[in-house]
Design an enzyme around this catalytic site. Structure first.
Site, PDB file in Angstrom:
ATOM      1  N   LYS A 204      86.693  34.218 -33.214  1.00 14.11           N
ATOM      2  CA  LYS A 204      86.502  33.289 -32.088  1.00 14.11           C
ATOM      3  C   LYS A 204      87.780  33.161 -31.258  1.00 14.11           C
ATOM      4  O   LYS A 204      87.742  33.230 -30.033  1.00 14.11           O
ATOM      5  CB  LYS A 204      86.078  31.904 -32.595  1.00 14.11           C
ATOM      6  N   ARG A 279      81.024  21.129 -34.990  1.00 16.94           N
ATOM      7  CA  ARG A 279      80.736  21.674 -36.317  1.00 16.94           C
ATOM      8  C   ARG A 279      79.667  20.859 -37.027  1.00 16.94           C
ATOM      9  O   ARG A 279      79.217  21.246 -38.092  1.00 16.94           O
ATOM     10  CB  ARG A 279      82.007  21.685 -37.151  1.00 16.94           C
ATOM     11  N   ARG A 318      94.563  38.269 -42.497  1.00 15.19           N
ATOM     12  CA  ARG A 318      95.199  37.347 -41.547  1.00 15.19           C
ATOM     13  C   ARG A 318      96.190  36.448 -42.264  1.00 15.19           C
ATOM     14  O   ARG A 318      97.270  36.160 -41.738  1.00 15.19           O
ATOM     15  CB  ARG A 318      94.131  36.511 -40.832  1.00 15.19           C
ATOM     16  N   ARG A 324      98.835  30.449 -42.451  1.00 17.77           N
ATOM     17  CA  ARG A 324      97.899  29.340 -42.625  1.00 17.77           C
ATOM     18  C   ARG A 324      97.576  29.173 -44.098  1.00 17.77           C
ATOM     19  O   ARG A 324      97.084  30.105 -44.727  1.00 17.77           O
ATOM     20  CB  ARG A 324      96.602  29.604 -41.842  1.00 17.77           C
ATOM     21  N   ARG A 336      85.395  27.534 -47.101  1.00 18.74           N
ATOM     22  CA  ARG A 336      85.277  27.318 -45.646  1.00 18.74           C
ATOM     23  C   ARG A 336      84.022  28.001 -45.108  1.00 18.74           C
ATOM     24  O   ARG A 336      83.329  27.463 -44.247  1.00 18.74           O
ATOM     25  CB  ARG A 336      86.520  27.846 -44.921  1.00 18.74           C
TER      26      ARG A 336
HETATM   27  P1  AMP Z   1      89.511  26.505 -37.694  1.00 22.14           P
HETATM   28  O1  AMP Z   1      90.845  26.901 -37.165  1.00 22.14           O
HETATM   29  O2  AMP Z   1      88.483  26.323 -36.613  1.00 22.14           O
HETATM   30  O3  AMP Z   1      89.031  27.433 -38.785  1.00 22.14           O
HETATM   31  O4  AMP Z   1      89.686  25.076 -38.339  1.00 22.14           O
HETATM   32  C1  AMP Z   1      90.555  24.850 -39.450  1.00 22.14           C
HETATM   33  C2  AMP Z   1      90.250  23.514 -40.087  1.00 22.14           C
HETATM   34  O5  AMP Z   1      90.438  22.451 -39.135  1.00 22.14           O
HETATM   35  C3  AMP Z   1      88.830  23.333 -40.570  1.00 22.14           C
HETATM   36  O6  AMP Z   1      88.625  23.892 -41.854  1.00 22.14           O
HETATM   37  C4  AMP Z   1      88.714  21.810 -40.607  1.00 22.14           C
HETATM   38  O7  AMP Z   1      89.391  21.259 -41.706  1.00 22.14           O
HETATM   39  C5  AMP Z   1      89.496  21.410 -39.374  1.00 22.14           C
HETATM   40  N1  AMP Z   1      88.577  21.368 -38.190  1.00 22.14           N
HETATM   41  C6  AMP Z   1      88.610  22.169 -37.087  1.00 22.14           C
HETATM   42  N2  AMP Z   1      87.625  21.851 -36.218  1.00 22.14           N
HETATM   43  C7  AMP Z   1      86.928  20.853 -36.782  1.00 22.14           C
HETATM   44  C8  AMP Z   1      85.794  20.104 -36.418  1.00 22.14           C
HETATM   45  N3  AMP Z   1      85.128  20.343 -35.269  1.00 22.14           N
HETATM   46  N4  AMP Z   1      85.354  19.131 -37.240  1.00 22.14           N
HETATM   47  C9  AMP Z   1      85.997  18.871 -38.405  1.00 22.14           C
HETATM   48  N5  AMP Z   1      87.054  19.545 -38.838  1.00 22.14           N
HETATM   49  C10 AMP Z   1      87.544  20.532 -38.046  1.00 22.14           C
END
Ligand code: AMP
Length: 380
Positions: A204, A279, A318, A324, A336
Protein backbone atom coordinates in the site's frame (compact mmCIF):
# COMPACT_ATOMS: atom_id res chain seq x y z
CA UNK A 1 -23.34 21.78 -19.43
CA UNK A 2 -25.21 19.86 -16.76
CA UNK A 3 -23.98 16.52 -15.57
CA UNK A 4 -25.74 14.45 -12.97
CA UNK A 5 -23.55 11.98 -11.17
CA UNK A 6 -24.60 9.43 -8.68
CA UNK A 7 -22.10 9.61 -5.88
CA UNK A 8 -23.09 8.04 -2.61
CA UNK A 9 -26.61 7.90 -4.07
CA UNK A 10 -26.70 11.71 -3.94
CA UNK A 11 -27.09 13.65 -7.15
CA UNK A 12 -24.32 16.13 -7.74
CA UNK A 13 -24.99 18.90 -10.21
CA UNK A 14 -22.27 20.37 -12.40
CA UNK A 15 -22.83 23.80 -13.96
CA UNK A 16 -19.94 25.14 -16.03
CA UNK A 17 -16.93 24.38 -13.84
CA UNK A 18 -18.66 24.17 -10.45
CA UNK A 19 -20.29 21.39 -8.46
CA UNK A 20 -23.49 21.81 -6.47
CA UNK A 21 -25.25 19.56 -3.97
CA UNK A 22 -29.00 19.17 -3.33
CA UNK A 23 -30.18 21.73 -0.79
CA UNK A 24 -33.93 22.44 -0.83
CA UNK A 25 -36.40 19.95 -2.29
CA UNK A 26 -39.40 20.78 -4.48
CA UNK A 27 -41.65 19.76 -1.61
CA UNK A 28 -40.04 22.17 0.85
CA UNK A 29 -40.31 24.96 -1.70
CA UNK A 30 -43.94 24.10 -2.34
CA UNK A 31 -44.78 24.15 1.37
CA UNK A 32 -43.02 27.47 1.90
CA UNK A 33 -44.94 29.04 -0.98
CA UNK A 34 -48.23 27.67 0.32
CA UNK A 35 -47.59 29.33 3.70
CA UNK A 36 -46.73 32.64 2.04
CA UNK A 37 -49.91 32.48 -0.06
CA UNK A 38 -52.04 31.91 3.04
CA UNK A 39 -50.43 34.77 4.95
CA UNK A 40 -50.62 37.22 2.09
CA UNK A 41 -54.16 36.39 1.02
CA UNK A 42 -55.32 36.79 4.65
CA UNK A 43 -53.63 40.20 4.83
CA UNK A 44 -55.06 41.37 1.49
CA UNK A 45 -58.66 40.80 2.50
CA UNK A 46 -61.01 41.65 -0.37
CA UNK A 47 -58.53 43.88 -2.16
CA UNK A 48 -57.19 42.69 -5.54
CA UNK A 49 -53.41 42.94 -5.20
CA UNK A 50 -50.86 43.47 -7.95
CA UNK A 51 -48.01 41.01 -7.71
CA UNK A 52 -44.81 42.29 -9.25
CA UNK A 53 -42.14 39.71 -10.02
CA UNK A 54 -38.51 40.72 -10.44
CA UNK A 55 -37.04 39.05 -13.52
CA UNK A 56 -35.32 36.83 -14.33
CA UNK A 57 -34.97 34.85 -11.16
CA UNK A 58 -38.54 35.10 -9.85
CA UNK A 59 -40.38 33.63 -12.85
CA UNK A 60 -40.80 30.18 -11.31
CA UNK A 61 -41.73 31.47 -7.88
CA UNK A 62 -44.29 33.93 -9.26
CA UNK A 63 -45.81 31.26 -11.46
CA UNK A 64 -46.23 28.78 -8.60
CA UNK A 65 -47.32 31.51 -6.20
CA UNK A 66 -50.17 32.87 -8.30
CA UNK A 67 -51.36 29.37 -9.18
CA UNK A 68 -51.89 28.80 -5.46
CA UNK A 69 -53.34 32.28 -4.76
CA UNK A 70 -57.00 31.62 -3.92
CA UNK A 71 -58.50 35.00 -4.92
CA UNK A 72 -58.38 37.34 -7.93
CA UNK A 73 -55.06 39.08 -8.44
CA UNK A 74 -53.01 40.84 -11.11
CA UNK A 75 -49.51 39.82 -12.12
CA UNK A 76 -46.78 41.78 -13.81
CA UNK A 77 -43.00 41.72 -14.06
CA UNK A 78 -40.18 44.21 -14.02
CA UNK A 79 -36.57 43.72 -14.95
CA UNK A 80 -33.62 45.59 -13.54
CA UNK A 81 -30.67 45.69 -15.87
CA UNK A 82 -27.39 46.84 -14.40
CA UNK A 83 -24.55 48.42 -16.29
CA UNK A 84 -21.13 49.30 -14.95
CA UNK A 85 -20.66 53.10 -14.99
CA UNK A 86 -17.71 54.42 -16.93
CA UNK A 87 -16.21 56.39 -14.10
CA UNK A 88 -17.84 55.29 -10.93
CA UNK A 89 -18.35 51.76 -9.75
CA UNK A 90 -22.01 52.57 -9.09
CA UNK A 91 -24.40 50.37 -11.01
CA UNK A 92 -26.87 52.17 -13.21
CA UNK A 93 -30.22 50.48 -13.20
CA UNK A 94 -32.77 50.58 -15.91
CA UNK A 95 -36.31 49.57 -15.53
CA UNK A 96 -37.93 47.38 -18.11
CA UNK A 97 -41.66 46.94 -17.87
CA UNK A 98 -44.04 48.47 -15.31
CA UNK A 99 -46.30 50.05 -17.83
CA UNK A 100 -49.46 49.89 -15.81
CA UNK A 101 -50.83 52.49 -13.43
CA UNK A 102 -50.42 51.39 -9.84
CA UNK A 103 -52.05 54.41 -8.23
CA UNK A 104 -53.92 53.41 -5.08
CA UNK A 105 -53.15 49.72 -5.55
CA UNK A 106 -51.77 47.26 -3.05
CA UNK A 107 -48.51 46.10 -4.57
CA UNK A 108 -46.55 43.07 -3.47
CA UNK A 109 -43.06 42.55 -4.82
CA UNK A 110 -42.28 38.89 -5.36
CA UNK A 111 -38.54 38.26 -5.17
CA UNK A 112 -36.85 34.91 -5.59
CA UNK A 113 -34.00 35.77 -3.25
CA UNK A 114 -32.82 38.67 -1.12
CA UNK A 115 -29.19 38.69 -0.09
CA UNK A 116 -27.42 42.05 0.17
CA UNK A 117 -30.63 43.95 -0.50
CA UNK A 118 -29.14 45.97 -3.36
CA UNK A 119 -31.91 45.09 -5.80
CA UNK A 120 -34.49 45.79 -3.15
CA UNK A 121 -33.12 49.31 -2.61
CA UNK A 122 -33.53 49.89 -6.33
CA UNK A 123 -37.09 48.59 -6.27
CA UNK A 124 -37.93 51.03 -3.46
CA UNK A 125 -36.37 53.87 -5.42
CA UNK A 126 -38.51 53.01 -8.46
CA UNK A 127 -41.75 52.74 -6.51
CA UNK A 128 -41.19 55.98 -4.61
CA UNK A 129 -42.81 57.88 -7.46
CA UNK A 130 -45.74 55.53 -7.91
CA UNK A 131 -48.66 56.53 -5.76
CA UNK A 132 -49.36 53.03 -4.51
CA UNK A 133 -51.60 52.46 -1.52
CA UNK A 134 -49.22 49.94 -0.01
CA UNK A 135 -45.90 48.34 -1.00
CA UNK A 136 -44.94 45.05 0.54
CA UNK A 137 -42.00 42.76 -0.04
CA UNK A 138 -42.26 38.99 -0.25
CA UNK A 139 -39.18 36.88 -0.86
CA UNK A 140 -38.98 33.13 -1.24
CA UNK A 141 -35.36 32.86 -0.08
CA UNK A 142 -33.60 35.20 2.32
CA UNK A 143 -29.98 35.31 3.46
CA UNK A 144 -30.04 37.13 6.83
CA UNK A 145 -26.25 37.06 7.16
CA UNK A 146 -25.81 38.89 3.86
CA UNK A 147 -28.61 41.47 4.23
CA UNK A 148 -27.24 44.98 4.68
CA UNK A 149 -30.33 47.19 4.33
CA UNK A 150 -33.06 48.33 6.70
CA UNK A 151 -36.08 47.79 4.48
CA UNK A 152 -38.65 45.60 6.10
CA UNK A 153 -39.19 42.20 4.51
CA UNK A 154 -42.88 41.52 5.05
CA UNK A 155 -43.03 37.89 3.97
CA UNK A 156 -40.12 35.45 3.98
CA UNK A 157 -40.36 31.89 2.70
CA UNK A 158 -37.12 30.15 3.65
CA UNK A 159 -34.10 31.60 5.46
CA UNK A 160 -30.84 30.22 4.12
CA UNK A 161 -27.17 30.55 5.03
CA UNK A 162 -24.94 32.89 3.05
CA UNK A 163 -23.93 30.36 0.39
CA UNK A 164 -24.37 30.43 -3.35
CA UNK A 165 -27.47 28.60 -4.59
CA UNK A 166 -28.92 27.72 -8.00
CA UNK A 167 -32.15 26.24 -9.31
CA UNK A 168 -35.80 27.22 -9.13
CA UNK A 169 -35.21 30.32 -11.24
CA UNK A 170 -31.73 31.09 -9.89
CA UNK A 171 -28.74 30.69 -12.17
CA UNK A 172 -25.00 30.40 -12.22
CA UNK A 173 -23.80 32.19 -15.36
CA UNK A 174 -27.04 31.50 -17.17
CA UNK A 175 -27.42 27.85 -16.21
CA UNK A 176 -29.61 26.16 -13.62
CA UNK A 177 -32.77 28.28 -13.75
CA UNK A 178 -34.83 25.40 -15.10
CA UNK A 179 -34.08 23.00 -12.23
CA UNK A 180 -37.13 22.47 -9.99
CA UNK A 181 -35.08 22.09 -6.76
CA UNK A 182 -32.44 24.29 -5.17
CA UNK A 183 -28.79 23.26 -5.14
CA UNK A 184 -26.00 24.74 -3.05
CA UNK A 185 -22.39 25.26 -4.07
CA UNK A 186 -20.24 22.52 -2.60
CA UNK A 187 -17.71 23.86 -0.10
CA UNK A 188 -15.12 21.49 -1.46
CA UNK A 189 -15.25 20.90 -5.18
CA UNK A 190 -14.70 17.55 -6.84
CA UNK A 191 -12.39 15.47 -4.66
CA UNK A 192 -10.99 12.04 -5.40
CA UNK A 193 -10.78 10.13 -2.13
CA UNK A 194 -9.37 6.64 -2.22
CA UNK A 195 -9.10 4.03 0.46
CA UNK A 196 -6.11 1.86 -0.30
CA UNK A 197 -6.79 -1.45 1.30
CA UNK A 198 -4.95 -4.70 1.76
CA UNK A 199 -3.16 -6.82 4.35
CA UNK A 200 0.16 -5.72 5.88
CA UNK A 201 2.89 -6.10 3.26
CA UNK A 202 0.51 -5.79 0.31
CA UNK A 203 2.43 -2.77 -0.94
CA UNK A 204 0.00 0.00 0.00
CA UNK A 205 2.73 2.44 1.01
CA UNK A 206 4.77 1.85 -2.14
CA UNK A 207 1.78 2.25 -4.44
CA UNK A 208 0.44 5.27 -2.56
CA UNK A 209 3.71 7.09 -3.34
CA UNK A 210 3.07 6.72 -7.09
CA UNK A 211 -0.63 7.44 -6.94
CA UNK A 212 -0.33 10.61 -4.88
CA UNK A 213 2.04 12.09 -7.48
CA UNK A 214 -0.04 11.04 -10.46
CA UNK A 215 -3.41 12.23 -9.10
CA UNK A 216 -2.18 15.07 -6.88
CA UNK A 217 -3.59 13.57 -3.69
CA UNK A 218 -2.57 13.80 -0.06
CA UNK A 219 -1.45 10.46 1.32
CA UNK A 220 -2.41 9.72 4.91
CA UNK A 221 -1.04 6.52 6.38
CA UNK A 222 -2.32 6.06 9.92
CA UNK A 223 0.54 3.62 10.64
CA UNK A 224 3.07 6.27 9.54
CA UNK A 225 1.40 8.95 11.66
CA UNK A 226 1.48 6.65 14.70
CA UNK A 227 5.14 5.77 14.08
CA UNK A 228 6.00 9.47 13.72
CA UNK A 229 4.33 10.12 17.08
CA UNK A 230 6.15 7.24 18.73
CA UNK A 231 9.48 8.51 17.41
CA UNK A 232 8.71 11.96 18.78
CA UNK A 233 7.46 10.50 22.05
CA UNK A 234 4.16 12.35 21.99
CA UNK A 235 1.24 11.36 24.23
CA UNK A 236 -0.51 9.86 21.20
CA UNK A 237 2.62 7.88 20.36
CA UNK A 238 2.93 6.47 23.86
CA UNK A 239 -0.70 5.45 23.82
CA UNK A 240 -0.46 3.77 20.41
CA UNK A 241 2.83 1.99 21.02
CA UNK A 242 1.54 -0.63 23.44
CA UNK A 243 -1.03 -1.82 20.89
CA UNK A 244 1.18 -1.57 17.85
CA UNK A 245 4.04 -3.55 19.38
CA UNK A 246 1.73 -6.52 19.75
CA UNK A 247 0.29 -6.17 16.25
CA UNK A 248 -3.09 -5.15 17.66
CA UNK A 249 -5.27 -2.28 16.53
CA UNK A 250 -5.11 1.04 18.34
CA UNK A 251 -8.57 1.84 19.85
CA UNK A 252 -11.01 3.42 17.38
CA UNK A 253 -11.54 6.66 19.28
CA UNK A 254 -7.82 7.44 19.31
CA UNK A 255 -7.37 6.56 15.64
CA UNK A 256 -10.45 8.43 14.42
CA UNK A 257 -9.52 11.63 16.29
CA UNK A 258 -6.03 11.42 14.87
CA UNK A 259 -7.29 10.93 11.32
CA UNK A 260 -9.75 13.83 11.59
CA UNK A 261 -6.87 16.06 12.64
CA UNK A 262 -4.76 14.91 9.66
CA UNK A 263 -7.57 15.67 7.21
CA UNK A 264 -8.14 19.10 8.79
CA UNK A 265 -4.45 19.91 8.34
CA UNK A 266 -4.91 19.43 4.59
CA UNK A 267 -8.23 21.17 4.12
CA UNK A 268 -7.40 22.43 0.62
CA UNK A 269 -6.40 19.02 -0.78
CA UNK A 270 -7.81 17.82 -4.11
CA UNK A 271 -8.33 14.44 -2.53
CA UNK A 272 -6.84 11.86 -0.19
CA UNK A 273 -5.36 8.41 -0.25
CA UNK A 274 -6.23 6.75 3.02
CA UNK A 275 -3.79 3.97 3.75
CA UNK A 276 -4.33 1.81 6.81
CA UNK A 277 -7.64 3.54 7.52
CA UNK A 278 -10.41 2.55 7.93
CA UNK A 279 -9.70 -0.79 9.56
CA UNK A 280 -13.02 -1.25 11.38
CA UNK A 281 -16.61 -0.57 10.48
CA UNK A 282 -16.77 2.19 13.11
CA UNK A 283 -13.80 3.84 11.40
CA UNK A 284 -15.47 3.49 7.99
CA UNK A 285 -18.60 5.19 9.31
CA UNK A 286 -16.51 7.93 10.92
CA UNK A 287 -14.74 8.45 7.59
CA UNK A 288 -18.06 8.76 5.75
CA UNK A 289 -19.21 11.37 8.27
CA UNK A 290 -15.95 13.26 7.95
CA UNK A 291 -16.16 13.28 4.15
CA UNK A 292 -19.79 14.31 4.33
CA UNK A 293 -18.88 17.28 6.49
CA UNK A 294 -16.51 18.29 3.67
CA UNK A 295 -19.32 17.94 1.08
CA UNK A 296 -17.38 15.02 -0.29
CA UNK A 297 -17.29 11.23 -0.21
CA UNK A 298 -15.08 8.19 -0.58
CA UNK A 299 -14.79 7.50 -4.29
CA UNK A 300 -13.55 3.92 -3.98
CA UNK A 301 -11.88 1.35 -1.84
CA UNK A 302 -9.14 -0.34 -3.83
CA UNK A 303 -7.80 -3.53 -2.31
CA UNK A 304 -4.45 -5.09 -3.13
CA UNK A 305 -4.93 -8.83 -3.03
CA UNK A 306 -1.86 -10.84 -2.03
CA UNK A 307 -1.48 -14.40 -0.78
CA UNK A 308 -0.60 -14.82 2.97
CA UNK A 309 2.68 -16.68 2.39
CA UNK A 310 3.88 -14.00 -0.03
CA UNK A 311 3.04 -11.38 2.61
CA UNK A 312 4.99 -13.11 5.37
CA UNK A 313 8.04 -13.43 3.09
CA UNK A 314 7.82 -9.76 2.05
CA UNK A 315 7.44 -8.50 5.63
CA UNK A 316 10.36 -10.53 6.98
CA UNK A 317 12.47 -9.08 4.13
CA UNK A 318 11.24 -5.54 4.96
CA UNK A 319 11.95 -6.09 8.67
CA UNK A 320 15.66 -6.53 7.91
CA UNK A 321 15.90 -2.87 6.84
CA UNK A 322 12.75 -1.05 8.07
CA UNK A 323 13.58 -1.25 11.75
CA UNK A 324 9.89 -1.76 12.48
CA UNK A 325 9.51 -3.99 15.55
CA UNK A 326 6.25 -5.39 14.16
CA UNK A 327 8.02 -6.59 10.98
CA UNK A 328 10.75 -8.67 12.64
CA UNK A 329 8.83 -11.48 14.29
CA UNK A 330 6.93 -14.03 12.21
CA UNK A 331 4.38 -14.61 14.99
CA UNK A 332 3.56 -10.91 15.20
CA UNK A 333 3.43 -10.68 11.40
CA UNK A 334 0.97 -13.57 11.25
CA UNK A 335 -1.06 -11.93 14.02
CA UNK A 336 -1.27 -8.69 12.00
CA UNK A 337 -2.41 -10.60 8.93
CA UNK A 338 -4.96 -12.51 11.03
CA UNK A 339 -6.12 -9.27 12.65
CA UNK A 340 -6.57 -7.85 9.16
CA UNK A 341 -8.79 -10.71 8.02
CA UNK A 342 -10.67 -11.02 11.34
CA UNK A 343 -11.54 -7.41 11.86
CA UNK A 344 -11.00 -5.54 8.66
CA UNK A 345 -12.23 -7.88 5.96
CA UNK A 346 -15.69 -6.73 7.07
CA UNK A 347 -14.91 -3.49 5.25
CA UNK A 348 -14.97 -5.34 1.96
CA UNK A 349 -18.69 -5.86 2.57
CA UNK A 350 -19.13 -2.27 3.70
CA UNK A 351 -17.77 -0.82 0.46
CA UNK A 352 -19.10 -3.61 -1.79
CA UNK A 353 -22.56 -2.69 -0.52
CA UNK A 354 -22.00 0.81 -1.89
CA UNK A 355 -20.53 -0.50 -5.18
CA UNK A 356 -17.23 1.02 -4.25
CA UNK A 357 -15.03 -2.01 -3.77
CA UNK A 358 -12.37 -2.84 -6.36
CA UNK A 359 -9.98 -5.76 -5.92
CA UNK A 360 -6.62 -5.56 -7.69
CA UNK A 361 -4.04 -8.31 -8.00
CA UNK A 362 -1.12 -7.16 -5.82
CA UNK A 363 1.44 -9.72 -7.01
CA UNK A 364 3.90 -8.77 -9.73
CA UNK A 365 6.28 -5.96 -10.66
CA UNK A 366 5.65 -2.66 -8.83
CA UNK A 367 4.98 -0.80 -12.10
CA UNK A 368 2.61 -3.52 -13.27
CA UNK A 369 0.57 -3.18 -10.07
CA UNK A 370 0.54 0.62 -10.37
CA UNK A 371 -0.86 0.27 -13.89
CA UNK A 372 -3.62 -2.01 -12.62
CA UNK A 373 -4.52 0.54 -9.92
CA UNK A 374 -4.54 3.45 -12.38
CA UNK A 375 -6.90 1.57 -14.67
CA UNK A 376 -9.43 1.38 -11.82
CA UNK A 377 -8.93 4.99 -10.70
CA UNK A 378 -9.23 6.42 -14.23
CA UNK A 379 -12.59 4.75 -14.62
CA UNK A 380 -14.03 6.26 -11.41
P1 AMP B 1 0.39 -0.22 9.29
O1 AMP B 1 1.62 0.60 9.08
O2 AMP B 1 -0.79 0.28 8.50
O3 AMP B 1 0.64 -1.69 9.07
O4 AMP B 1 -0.02 -0.03 10.80
C1 AMP B 1 0.83 -0.45 11.87
C2 AMP B 1 0.05 -0.50 13.17
O5 AMP B 1 -0.49 0.80 13.48
C3 AMP B 1 -1.16 -1.41 13.16
O6 AMP B 1 -0.81 -2.76 13.41
C4 AMP B 1 -1.99 -0.83 14.30
O7 AMP B 1 -1.46 -1.18 15.56
C5 AMP B 1 -1.75 0.65 14.13
N1 AMP B 1 -2.79 1.22 13.21
C6 AMP B 1 -2.59 1.76 11.97
N2 AMP B 1 -3.76 2.16 11.42
C7 AMP B 1 -4.72 1.85 12.29
C8 AMP B 1 -6.12 1.98 12.32
N3 AMP B 1 -6.80 2.50 11.27
N4 AMP B 1 -6.81 1.56 13.40
C9 AMP B 1 -6.16 1.02 14.46
N5 AMP B 1 -4.84 0.84 14.51
C10 AMP B 1 -4.10 1.25 13.45
Amino acid sequence: MIIFENLNSKAVLKLHNLYFKPFISSREIDEAIQKMVEEISADMGDEVPVFVGILNGSFMFVSDFVKKYPKPCEVTFIKLASYEGLKSSEDIHRLIGLTQDLTDRKVIILEDIIDSGKTLAEVYRIFKNEKVKELKIATLFYKPEAYKKDFKLHYVGIKIPNKFIVGYGLDYNGLGRDIPEVYQLKTTQHMKNLVLFGPPGAGKGTQAEFLKEKYNLVHISTGDVFRYNIKNETALGMLAKSFMDKGELVPDKVTIDMLNAEVEKNSDAEGFIFDGFPRTEAQAQALDELMDSKDSEISAMIALEVDDEVLVKRLIERGKTSGRPDDSDEIIIRNRIKEYYDKTAILKNYYSGKDKYFGVNGVGEIQEITDRLCKVIDRL
